[in-house]
Design a protein around this motif. Structure first.
Motif, PDB file in Angstrom:
ATOM      1  N   LEU A 249      29.882   4.963 -26.801  1.00 61.28           N
ATOM      2  CA  LEU A 249      28.912   4.806 -26.271  1.00 61.28           C
ATOM      3  C   LEU A 249      28.201   3.145 -26.715  1.00 61.28           C
ATOM      4  CD1 LEU A 249      27.151   7.186 -24.215  1.00 61.28           C
ATOM      5  CD2 LEU A 249      28.297   4.998 -23.134  1.00 61.28           C
ATOM      6  N   LEU A 250      28.300   3.488 -28.499  1.00 63.69           N
ATOM      7  CA  LEU A 250      27.617   2.490 -28.788  1.00 63.69           C
ATOM      8  C   LEU A 250      28.869   2.109 -29.613  1.00 63.69           C
ATOM      9  CD1 LEU A 250      24.986   1.790 -31.148  1.00 63.69           C
ATOM     10  CD2 LEU A 250      25.977   3.975 -32.793  1.00 63.69           C
ATOM     11  N   SER A 251      29.923   2.078 -29.487  1.00 59.00           N
ATOM     12  CA  SER A 251      31.255   1.006 -30.278  1.00 59.00           C
ATOM     13  C   SER A 251      31.970   1.083 -29.839  1.00 59.00           C
ATOM     14  CB  SER A 251      32.037   2.465 -31.385  1.00 59.00           C
ATOM     15  OG  SER A 251      32.834   3.365 -30.929  1.00 59.00           O
ATOM     16  N   GLN A 252      32.258   0.775 -28.015  1.00 52.76           N
ATOM     17  CA  GLN A 252      32.285   0.035 -26.665  1.00 52.76           C
ATOM     18  C   GLN A 252      32.018   0.198 -26.202  1.00 52.76           C
ATOM     19  OE1 GLN A 252      35.581   3.472 -26.280  1.00 52.76           O
ATOM     20  NE2 GLN A 252      36.211   3.831 -28.175  1.00 52.76           N
ATOM     21  N   GLN A 253      32.589  -0.825 -25.347  1.00 62.02           N
ATOM     22  CA  GLN A 253      32.047  -2.050 -24.493  1.00 62.02           C
ATOM     23  C   GLN A 253      32.167  -0.727 -23.349  1.00 62.02           C
ATOM     24  OE1 GLN A 253      29.074  -4.064 -24.550  1.00 62.02           O
ATOM     25  NE2 GLN A 253      29.272  -2.995 -27.057  1.00 62.02           N
TER      26      GLN A 253
END
Length: 300
Positions: A249-253
């Protein structure tokens, strides 16, 4: 202790929270200047000594607090929630960690066969906290001193690391440390299944397959898995899935539903419900908060 703090400050920096992987393989120093929010991650086998301040780790529902002059040993890959509990600008929380390598532990056990300290069997969770004796503190201090002497470190680090392991084996967490190096130990057998769950967290969990992998009956496997991790295999897999989901959730869109599917959830509502229960906030709101916090940290 004062020299330990000085060396950690020198190599971890003094301006912002930092975790630094040093040129000595497996040796990490860290400093934090304020209490932190809980961070969920998987700990590999490691030794961590706090030189100042205090930390708190949660394994399942069990809390372990350790402060200045105390150390933590983790003997198998475990999904843990950890945070800095006591720290300030004047007195930062400072610690030093060393990865515990099974091959190094095994080699030492072979070398000291017949002269080994009396080591109790470990029937406790794969994590423990104890007060560090002077001999252990001295070994850690000499290891940190070698950070400023890289040429000497090439020759001396193995002997100092061996001494550090000896004092761990001689201490109250010796049973856990010994099992790290024993290929046929219960810890090693359960560790094999834990690594499979981590690598295959999105797959359907089959307890019979895990028990066969550990060379145990289903009932024996359940008993030892829970004793070491404080969780059932299903609970362990759930924590690994949710921790991986948070990273994505933090690193991908990707949207929330796609992240849930990618870590093994077939139902978006179940993913959202279990995520909210574990982290205290819905995955969508948590993703926004994490990204905003990352932007603030980068800009500062």
């Amino acid at each position: 202790m004062q020299e330990l703090r000085t060396l950690i400050a020198r190599h971890a920096g003094t301006k912002r929270p930092a975790t630094v992987h040093t040129h000595i393989p497996g040796l990490v120093v860290s400093a934090s200047y304020e209490p932190t929010e809980p961070i969920h991650h998987v700990f590999e086998p490691v030794f961590v000594l706090v030189a100042q301040g205090s930390k708190n780790v949660m394994l399942g529902d069990t809390a372990f607090k350790y402060g200045s002059g105390e150390y933590l040993v983790v003997s198998v890959d475990l999904p843990i929630s950890s945070h800095v509990e006591s720290a300030s600008t004047d007195k930062p929380c400072q610690s030093v960690g060393l990865m515990l390598k099974p091959a190094t532990v095994a080699t030492l056990l072979l070398e000291i066969a017949g002269n080994a300290p009396s080591i109790p069997e470990s029937n406790l969770p794969g994590l423990g906290v104890s007060k560090a004796p002077g001999e252990l503190l001295d070994a850690v201090l000499r290891l940190l001193r070698l950070l400023d002497r890289p040429k000497d470190a090439l020759v001396l680090v193995p002997s100092v690391e061996r001494e550090l392991l000896w004092w761990l084996l001689s201490g109250p967490q010796g049973g856990m440390v010994r099992q790290i190096g024993l290929a046929d130990s219960r810890l090693s057998q359960i560790g094999h299944t834990i690594r499979w769950i981590q690598a295959s967290y999105s797959e359907t969990l089959r307890i019979e397959k895990l028990a066969e992998m550990a060379r145990m009956s289903v009932s024996t496997f359940h008993r030892h898995f829970r004793a070491i991790t404080t969780m059932t295999p299903v609970q362990y897999q759930k924590q690994v899935r949710l921790q991986e989901a948070r990273v994505r959730l933090l690193s991908q869109q990707e949207d929330v539903a796609a992240v849930g599917f990618s870590v093994g959830y077939n139902s978006p509502s179940q993913f959202s419900r279990e995520y909210s229960r574990f982290y205290g906030v819905s995955p969508g709101r948590d993703a926004i908060r994490l990204r905003e916090a990352a932007i603030r940290t980068t800009s500062s």
